[in-house]
Design a protein around this motif. Structure first.
Motif, short mmCIF file in Angstrom:
data_model
loop_
_atom_site.label_atom_id
_atom_site.label_comp_id
_atom_site.label_asym_id
_atom_site.label_seq_id
_atom_site.Cartn_x
_atom_site.Cartn_y
_atom_site.Cartn_z
N VAL A 187 53.74 63.74 45.32
CA VAL A 187 54.10 62.68 44.38
C VAL A 187 52.96 61.68 44.25
O VAL A 187 52.59 61.26 43.14
CB VAL A 187 55.39 61.96 44.83
CG1 VAL A 187 55.62 60.69 44.00
CG2 VAL A 187 56.59 62.89 44.69
N ARG A 188 52.37 61.29 45.38
CA ARG A 188 51.26 60.34 45.35
C ARG A 188 50.08 60.87 44.53
O ARG A 188 49.53 60.16 43.68
CB ARG A 188 50.82 60.03 46.78
CG ARG A 188 49.67 59.00 46.84
CD ARG A 188 49.34 58.61 48.27
NE ARG A 188 48.91 59.76 49.07
CZ ARG A 188 49.62 60.28 50.06
NH1 ARG A 188 50.81 59.79 50.38
NH2 ARG A 188 49.15 61.31 50.74
N THR A 189 49.71 62.12 44.76
CA THR A 189 48.58 62.69 44.04
C THR A 189 48.89 62.88 42.56
O THR A 189 48.04 62.63 41.70
CB THR A 189 48.19 64.04 44.67
OG1 THR A 189 47.85 63.83 46.04
CG2 THR A 189 47.00 64.65 43.95
N ALA A 190 50.12 63.31 42.25
CA ALA A 190 50.51 63.48 40.85
C ALA A 190 50.45 62.15 40.11
O ALA A 190 49.99 62.07 38.96
CB ALA A 190 51.91 64.07 40.76
N ARG A 191 50.90 61.08 40.75
CA ARG A 191 50.80 59.76 40.13
C ARG A 191 49.35 59.37 39.86
O ARG A 191 49.02 58.85 38.79
CB ARG A 191 51.45 58.71 41.04
CG ARG A 191 52.97 58.73 41.05
CD ARG A 191 53.51 57.85 42.15
NE ARG A 191 54.94 57.62 42.03
CZ ARG A 191 55.69 57.08 42.98
NH1 ARG A 191 55.13 56.71 44.13
NH2 ARG A 191 56.98 56.91 42.80
N GLU A 192 48.49 59.64 40.82
CA GLU A 192 47.07 59.30 40.65
C GLU A 192 46.46 60.06 39.47
O GLU A 192 45.73 59.48 38.66
CB GLU A 192 46.30 59.64 41.93
CG GLU A 192 46.63 58.72 43.11
CD GLU A 192 45.99 59.18 44.41
OE1 GLU A 192 45.35 60.26 44.40
OE2 GLU A 192 46.13 58.47 45.43
N ILE A 193 46.79 61.34 39.35
CA ILE A 193 46.22 62.16 38.28
C ILE A 193 46.74 61.69 36.92
O ILE A 193 45.96 61.49 35.97
CB ILE A 193 46.57 63.64 38.49
CG1 ILE A 193 45.81 64.18 39.70
CG2 ILE A 193 46.25 64.47 37.25
CD1 ILE A 193 46.25 65.57 40.14
N VAL A 194 48.05 61.50 36.81
CA VAL A 194 48.64 61.13 35.53
C VAL A 194 48.18 59.74 35.10
O VAL A 194 47.77 59.53 33.94
CB VAL A 194 50.18 61.19 35.61
CG1 VAL A 194 50.81 60.59 34.35
CG2 VAL A 194 50.64 62.64 35.80
N LEU A 195 48.22 58.79 36.01
CA LEU A 195 47.86 57.42 35.63
C LEU A 195 46.36 57.27 35.40
O LEU A 195 45.94 56.45 34.57
CB LEU A 195 48.37 56.44 36.69
CG LEU A 195 49.90 56.35 36.76
CD1 LEU A 195 50.34 55.46 37.91
CD2 LEU A 195 50.46 55.84 35.44
N ALA A 196 45.54 58.05 36.11
CA ALA A 196 44.10 58.02 35.83
C ALA A 196 43.81 58.48 34.41
O ALA A 196 42.85 58.01 33.79
CB ALA A 196 43.35 58.90 36.85
N THR A 197 44.64 59.40 33.91
CA THR A 197 44.49 59.88 32.54
C THR A 197 44.95 58.86 31.53
O THR A 197 44.34 58.70 30.47
CB THR A 197 45.28 61.19 32.36
OG1 THR A 197 44.81 62.17 33.27
CG2 THR A 197 45.16 61.72 30.93
N LEU A 198 46.00 58.13 31.85
CA LEU A 198 46.66 57.28 30.86
C LEU A 198 46.25 55.82 30.87
O LEU A 198 46.11 55.19 29.81
CB LEU A 198 48.18 57.36 31.05
CG LEU A 198 48.84 58.70 30.80
CD1 LEU A 198 50.33 58.62 31.16
CD2 LEU A 198 48.68 59.13 29.34
N VAL A 199 46.08 55.24 32.06
CA VAL A 199 45.91 53.79 32.15
C VAL A 199 44.60 53.34 31.53
O VAL A 199 43.53 53.91 31.79
CB VAL A 199 46.01 53.33 33.61
CG1 VAL A 199 45.70 51.82 33.73
CG2 VAL A 199 47.41 53.61 34.17
N HIS A 200 44.69 52.32 30.69
CA HIS A 200 43.51 51.76 30.03
C HIS A 200 42.61 51.09 31.08
O HIS A 200 43.11 50.43 32.00
CB HIS A 200 43.96 50.72 28.99
CG HIS A 200 42.89 50.34 28.02
ND1 HIS A 200 41.86 49.49 28.34
CD2 HIS A 200 42.70 50.72 26.73
CE1 HIS A 200 41.08 49.35 27.28
NE2 HIS A 200 41.56 50.10 26.28
N PRO A 201 41.29 51.26 30.98
CA PRO A 201 40.38 50.65 31.96
C PRO A 201 40.62 49.16 32.17
O PRO A 201 40.52 48.66 33.30
CB PRO A 201 39.00 50.93 31.37
CG PRO A 201 39.18 52.16 30.55
CD PRO A 201 40.58 52.08 29.99
N SER A 202 40.92 48.44 31.09
CA SER A 202 41.13 47.00 31.23
C SER A 202 42.38 46.71 32.05
O SER A 202 42.45 45.71 32.78
CB SER A 202 41.26 46.34 29.86
OG SER A 202 42.39 46.86 29.15
N ALA A 203 43.39 47.58 31.95
CA ALA A 203 44.60 47.41 32.74
C ALA A 203 44.34 47.73 34.21
O ALA A 203 44.94 47.13 35.10
CB ALA A 203 45.73 48.30 32.19
#
Length: 206
Positions: A187-203
């Motif tokens: 779960v931890r790694t999946a969150r890192e992968i998905v959010l690294a793809t989605l989260v805006h750099p400024s956020a």
């Protein structure tokens, strides 16, 4: 007339569906999906074959019905999380990832996530008739909401992005199915992968 188990017809049907789910799960652990027949399932569930056909006309329909039933709690949980529009999109996505991966710990769903389960997955319809369609729609809505708020980067094709990320989620589900102790780390790694793809750099910097 067949003997009714349970206090009502509805309870009887629920018990039969539970037996069918367990029979199918056991058979999938023992043999290839293609070699399983409705007769095998009926025998393992303790039903007459003609009774089984009252629940599903063929193996494909049975798999679809069982998957719809087993995935219902996940669909409801994801919808509830996605609907919390006051919460940050990233926070909702973290909870959705856990909810989806937690499904792979459910014995009735584990055969869907085992390596080599391709033929079984291929039996499920695509699009609106898929048991997982509602989950995909909710995730797409959270992604769009995150983009609109500036939390997520503009990924362009949202359905394609969600489809590609679902590959990583399926890999995580397969790992958990093989090794339930890996749930937390996966779960931890999946969150890192998905959010690294989605989260805006400024956020990320905020």
């Amino acid at each position: 007339m067949p003997r009714i188990r349970g206090a009502s017809i509805e309870e009887h049907h629920e018990m039969v569906w539970a037996d069918l789910a367990e029979a199918t799960r056991q058979l999938l652990l023992e043999r290839d999906y293609e070699s399983i027949t409705m007769g095998h399932i009926a025998t393992r569930a303790g039903l007459a074959r003609n009774t089984l056909y009252n629940y599903a006309r063929d193996k494909r329909a049975l798999v679809l019905a069982l998957t719809h039933r087993a995935s219902r709690p996940m669909v409801e949980r994801v919808a509830a999380v996605a609907a919390r529009s006051a919460d940050p999109a990233a926070e909702r996505m973290r909870e959705i990832i856990e909810a989806v991966l937690e499904t792979s710990t459910d014995q009735s769903m584990q055969p869907m996530f085992r390596p080599g389960s391709g033929p079984l997955v291929d039996e499920l319809p695509k699009g609106p008739d898929s048991p997982f369609h509602a989950v995909v729609v909710e995730i797409e809505n959270v992604v769009r909401d995150g983009i609109a708020r500036g939390e997520f980067r503009d990924v362009g094709d949202v359905p394609l992005t969600v489809e590609l990320l679902s590959g990583a989620m399926r890999a995580g589900a397969e790992r958990i199915s093989r090794d339930p102790a890996a749930f937390t780390a996966t779960v931890r790694t999946a969150r890192e992968i998905v959010l690294a793809t989605l989260v805006h750099p400024s956020a990320q910097d905020a």
